[in-house]
Design a protein around this motif. Structure first.
Motif, PDB file in Angstrom:
ATOM      1  N   GLN A   1      -8.421 -50.597  -7.010  1.00 31.84           N
ATOM      2  CA  GLN A   1      -8.651 -49.025  -6.826  1.00 31.84           C
ATOM      3  C   GLN A   1      -7.736 -48.470  -6.313  1.00 31.84           C
ATOM      4  O   GLN A   1      -7.014 -47.237  -6.610  1.00 31.84           O
ATOM      5  CB  GLN A   1     -10.053 -48.740  -6.642  1.00 31.84           C
ATOM      6  CG  GLN A   1     -10.810 -49.055  -7.669  1.00 31.84           C
ATOM      7  CD  GLN A   1     -12.276 -48.672  -7.412  1.00 31.84           C
ATOM      8  OE1 GLN A   1     -12.667 -48.305  -6.189  1.00 31.84           O
ATOM      9  NE2 GLN A   1     -13.423 -48.980  -8.351  1.00 31.84           N
TER      10      GLN A   1
ATOM     11  N   GLN B   1      -4.614 -48.405  -8.359  1.00 32.94           N
ATOM     12  CA  GLN B   1      -4.791 -47.439  -9.601  1.00 32.94           C
ATOM     13  C   GLN B   1      -4.437 -46.073  -8.876  1.00 32.94           C
ATOM     14  O   GLN B   1      -3.924 -45.248  -9.742  1.00 32.94           O
ATOM     15  CB  GLN B   1      -6.312 -47.525 -10.053  1.00 32.94           C
ATOM     16  CG  GLN B   1      -6.437 -48.723 -10.785  1.00 32.94           C
ATOM     17  CD  GLN B   1      -7.660 -48.501 -11.593  1.00 32.94           C
ATOM     18  OE1 GLN B   1      -8.794 -48.301 -10.992  1.00 32.94           O
ATOM     19  NE2 GLN B   1      -7.627 -48.954 -12.909  1.00 32.94           N
TER      20      GLN B   1
ATOM     21  N   PRO C   1      -9.846 -43.050  -8.213  1.00 31.82           N
ATOM     22  CA  PRO C   1      -9.505 -42.937  -9.812  1.00 31.82           C
ATOM     23  C   PRO C   1     -10.573 -41.945 -10.482  1.00 31.82           C
ATOM     24  O   PRO C   1     -10.081 -41.430 -11.700  1.00 31.82           O
ATOM     25  CB  PRO C   1      -9.791 -44.186 -10.233  1.00 31.82           C
ATOM     26  CG  PRO C   1      -9.458 -45.241  -9.127  1.00 31.82           C
ATOM     27  CD  PRO C   1      -9.867 -44.340  -7.873  1.00 31.82           C
TER      28      PRO C   1
ATOM     29  N   GLU D   1      -6.553 -53.344 -15.452  1.00 29.34           N
ATOM     30  CA  GLU D   1      -6.671 -52.076 -14.854  1.00 29.34           C
ATOM     31  C   GLU D   1      -5.550 -51.716 -13.857  1.00 29.34           C
ATOM     32  O   GLU D   1      -5.480 -50.885 -13.406  1.00 29.34           O
ATOM     33  CB  GLU D   1      -7.996 -52.323 -14.111  1.00 29.34           C
ATOM     34  CG  GLU D   1      -9.233 -52.281 -14.878  1.00 29.34           C
ATOM     35  CD  GLU D   1     -10.525 -52.214 -14.311  1.00 29.34           C
ATOM     36  OE1 GLU D   1     -10.951 -50.842 -14.077  1.00 29.34           O
ATOM     37  OE2 GLU D   1     -11.239 -53.274 -14.031  1.00 29.34           O
ATOM     38  N   ASP D   2      -4.399 -52.987 -13.677  1.00 27.71           N
ATOM     39  CA  ASP D   2      -3.224 -52.546 -12.995  1.00 27.71           C
ATOM     40  C   ASP D   2      -2.431 -51.617 -13.815  1.00 27.71           C
ATOM     41  O   ASP D   2      -1.674 -50.893 -13.115  1.00 27.71           O
ATOM     42  CB  ASP D   2      -2.529 -53.807 -12.450  1.00 27.71           C
ATOM     43  CG  ASP D   2      -2.087 -54.530 -13.693  1.00 27.71           C
ATOM     44  OD1 ASP D   2      -3.090 -54.698 -14.433  1.00 27.71           O
ATOM     45  OD2 ASP D   2      -0.991 -54.876 -13.730  1.00 27.71           O
TER      46      ASP D   2
ATOM     47  N   LEU E   1      -5.989 -47.068 -16.821  1.00 23.01           N
ATOM     48  CA  LEU E   1      -7.185 -46.689 -16.222  1.00 23.01           C
ATOM     49  C   LEU E   1      -8.145 -46.311 -17.263  1.00 23.01           C
ATOM     50  O   LEU E   1      -7.925 -45.576 -18.347  1.00 23.01           O
ATOM     51  CB  LEU E   1      -7.017 -45.338 -15.281  1.00 23.01           C
ATOM     52  CG  LEU E   1      -8.030 -44.849 -14.569  1.00 23.01           C
ATOM     53  CD1 LEU E   1      -8.434 -45.535 -13.624  1.00 23.01           C
ATOM     54  CD2 LEU E   1      -7.453 -43.272 -14.064  1.00 23.01           C
TER      55      LEU E   1
ATOM     56  N   LEU F   1      -0.732 -46.349 -16.327  1.00 22.30           N
ATOM     57  CA  LEU F   1      -0.386 -46.297 -15.038  1.00 22.30           C
ATOM     58  C   LEU F   1       1.041 -46.790 -14.598  1.00 22.30           C
ATOM     59  O   LEU F   1       1.674 -46.725 -13.623  1.00 22.30           O
ATOM     60  CB  LEU F   1      -1.416 -47.486 -14.270  1.00 22.30           C
ATOM     61  CG  LEU F   1      -2.832 -46.676 -14.476  1.00 22.30           C
ATOM     62  CD1 LEU F   1      -3.916 -47.554 -13.429  1.00 22.30           C
ATOM     63  CD2 LEU F   1      -2.899 -45.294 -13.646  1.00 22.30           C
TER      64      LEU F   1
ATOM     65  N   HIS G   1     -10.681 -57.634 -13.114  1.00 22.09           N
ATOM     66  CA  HIS G   1     -10.526 -56.606 -13.893  1.00 22.09           C
ATOM     67  C   HIS G   1     -11.633 -56.560 -14.963  1.00 22.09           C
ATOM     68  O   HIS G   1     -12.200 -57.526 -15.468  1.00 22.09           O
ATOM     69  CB  HIS G   1      -9.106 -56.911 -15.004  1.00 22.09           C
ATOM     70  CG  HIS G   1      -7.982 -56.776 -14.112  1.00 22.09           C
ATOM     71  ND1 HIS G   1      -6.785 -55.963 -14.216  1.00 22.09           N
ATOM     72  CD2 HIS G   1      -7.617 -57.762 -12.955  1.00 22.09           C
ATOM     73  CE1 HIS G   1      -5.913 -56.215 -13.180  1.00 22.09           C
ATOM     74  NE2 HIS G   1      -6.242 -57.308 -12.567  1.00 22.09           N
TER      75      HIS G   1
END
Lengths: 143, 435
Positions: free
Chosen positions: B16, B19, B51, B256-257, B260, B285, B314
């Protein structure tokens, strides 16, 4: 002399032809000749009727896609070679017949075929010059 | 077992934080694109600490991408761009995504990560049975497989005989294929007197680009005696590589890297809790060429709550259950009904009533378009009708890239359009039915 043919676009759907016949029969319109051209998906019904103008109105009001095509009604001697001679005459002058079909007639010496020709006026001249009779709408109706 | 252990198994809190950093950088980059510059000037750059703060920003939709054609979303000088991908069709502006060299490298790494996760290794022989070109499915997997190090056969779609020839000659072990084509290709294998379960070396397949059910996947696995992995992507993000199944085959890990993910209620845009179905909204991202903020994918899915036994942190999304707009997916090709309508209306002799039906024939989708002819255009000849039919077919094929079955109808055969007429009927057994 040319006569009016009614052409109707028909989907290949069960009962569609019967509906045309029924619609005309309700209006007491008589079908005198008919031909059906079709592909796998749709067809074109061509009919000669005793009252083409009213037929067109009636068919259109019943939701059919219909239109009038001018065709020629040619008298053909009812013996071997009768049709052949007419086609030869037209062919000699490079007149192309798009399609033709027979007209149903009882007790007459000569048969009648309905011809659709692009260059109708020239075809009529050629036929006349060669002594081949064509019928007017009135003559056809009177038969 | 992991392509990138640090990233794939990163603690949630660290993920997170990553992110947040990347989101802040994305906002800065996005502000260089004309569209987002105007937008952010109006709304003010959101102060992003977590996020969740992103929900203060407005959504981006396909309509904006279209309206801002060609360069409204471009955030770098054009000289930094190395490739573009674009939607097909000529109805309205296409949606164009520009990729820098860094974007392409990041994308191929993501796809390699996906394939490696599913179990592909450099010793595999990979047959890419997807369309190359503007469609991202082909090139996306191609570069990913090369990055991973597997021998890649860029055969593209179609020509079943040739597909099978390559599979036999080069002992293909992995393939990327449309789920519908996987089933049809198997029948071709059988027609050649071969058993796809035993006479070929294929051991795994990546299937995607069209929504399909768990049953279809099981059928593909059964028919080929392979494992099939679900792939999710969209060209507005990068293409394939957005989310992918791990060996657990229980949902697709969304990376998720790099993205988002939010799930929102399609009508209100309000967030829905994990586990509940809604529309997937994605923010890039890492992308530099065309960063996108809160992009409405129109794909309906849910976040699968809880950790995955595979060890990746993830989160997973469920298979796509449908669309929140009217886009149709025909054998992996995206088509909007409006494209069909506008194409039909440009053809003289065609009436204004039409019906689009999607059938499933021999495991393939088939687009059927029935259209009424204009009552007054009929000339009484069969050749006119045939000509009209083939003109409609050619125009629709040019516009959509899909060859439809065209049926000419008598005027008035379709139910008259009163209010909102039903113009699209999906007759496929497995079509997405929504949430």
């Amino acid at each position: 002399m040319s006569v009016k043919q009614i052409s109707v676009f028909l989907e290949n759907k069960k009962g569609r032809l019967a509906e045309v016949a029924k619609t005309l029969s309700h209006e007491k319109i008589n079908i005198r000749a008919l031909s059906l051209a079709d592909t796998a998906d749709f067809g074109v019904l061509r009919i000669i009727v005793d009252n083409p103008d009213r037929s067109l109105t009636v068919l259109k009001t019943h939701g059919f896609v219909a239109q009038v095509t001018e065709v020629i009604a040619v008298e053909v001697e009812d013996r071997p070679g009768g049709l052949s001679r007419i086609l030869e005459v037209l062919d000699q002058d490079n007149v192309n017949v798009e399609y033709m079909y027979a007209y149903v007639e009882k007790s007459r010496e000569n048969a009648i075929v309905i011809c659709r020709i692009d260059d109708r006026e020239r075809a009529l001249q050629i036929l006349e010059k060669n002594g081949i009779a064509t019928l007017s709408a009135e003559a056809l109706k009177a038969l | 077992m992991y392509w990138d252990r640090d990233i794939e198994t990163m603690e949630r809190s660290a993920l997170q934080r990553l992110q947040c950093e990347r989101l802040a950088a994305t906002l800065e980059r996005a502000a260089r694109a004309p569209y987002y510059r105007r937008l952010l000037e109006k709304t003010g750059v959101a102060d992003v600490r977590e996020p969740g703060d992103i929900s203060r920003l407005p959504f981006t939709t396909k309509a904006e991408l279209r309206n801002e054609f060609p360069y409204g979303f471009l955030a770098v000088p054009l000289t930094d761009v190395v490739r573009l991908h674009s939607s097909s069709g000529t109805t309205g502006n296409p949606t164009v995504i520009y990729h820098t060299k860094a974007d392409i490298i990041a994308w191929q790494d993501l796809v390699a990560r996906c394939m490696y996760m599913a179990g592909m290794r450099s010793s595999d022989v990979f047959q890419n049975i997807m369309g190359y070109g503007l469609f991202t499915g082909g090139l996306g997997f191609h570069y990913g497989a090369e990055k991973l190090g597997a021998m890649t056969i860029p055969v593209g779609p179609g020509n079943s005989k040739r597909q099978i020839w390559f599979m036999r000659e080069f002992k293909t072990t992995a393939m990327h294929i449309l789920p519908s084509y996987a089933m049809r290709l198997a029948t071709h294998v059988k027609e050649m007197g071969l058993d796809p379960r035993t006479d070929l070396s294929v051991r795994m397949a990546f299937v995607g680009a069209e929504p399909h059910t768990e049953e279809t996947r099981r059928r593909i696995e059964e028919t080929w005696n392979i494992r099939a992995f679900n792939s999710y992507g969209l060209s507005e993000m990068c293409g394939p590589g957005v989310a992918f199944e791990c060996p657990e085959q229980s949902g697709m890990h969304i990376w998720e890297d790099s993205f988002l993910a939010e799930i929102v209620e399609p009508d209100t845009g309000a967030p829905v809790p994990d586990g509940e179905c809604g529309e997937l909204v994605l923010t890039t991202l890492t992308r530099t060429g065309t960063p996108l903020l809160r992009y409405r994918t129109r794909d309906l899915t849910r976040i699968i709550p809880g950790p995955c036994p595979c060890g990746r942190t993830h989160r997973r999304i469920d298979r796509i259950r449908g669309r929140s707009d009217d886009m149709m997916i025909i054998n992996g090709v995206n088509i909007f009904p409006l494209q069909v309508e506008q194409t039909l209306m440009r053809i003289p002799g065609i009436g204004s009533n039409y019906l689009i039906e999607i059938h499933e024939e021999n495991f393939m989708d088939r687009l059927h378009v029935s259209v009424e002819m204009a009552a007054d255009s009929f000339q009484g000849t069969l050749s006119q009708l045939e000509g009209l039919q083939s003109r409609v077919l050619a125009a629709l094929r040019d516009e959509t890239g899909v060859t439809p079955v065209v049926k000419l109808l008598e005027a008035g055969s379709l139910p008259a359009a009163e209010g909102k007429a039903v113009r699209v009927v999906d007759r496929r057994a497995q079509s997405g039915k929504g949430c």
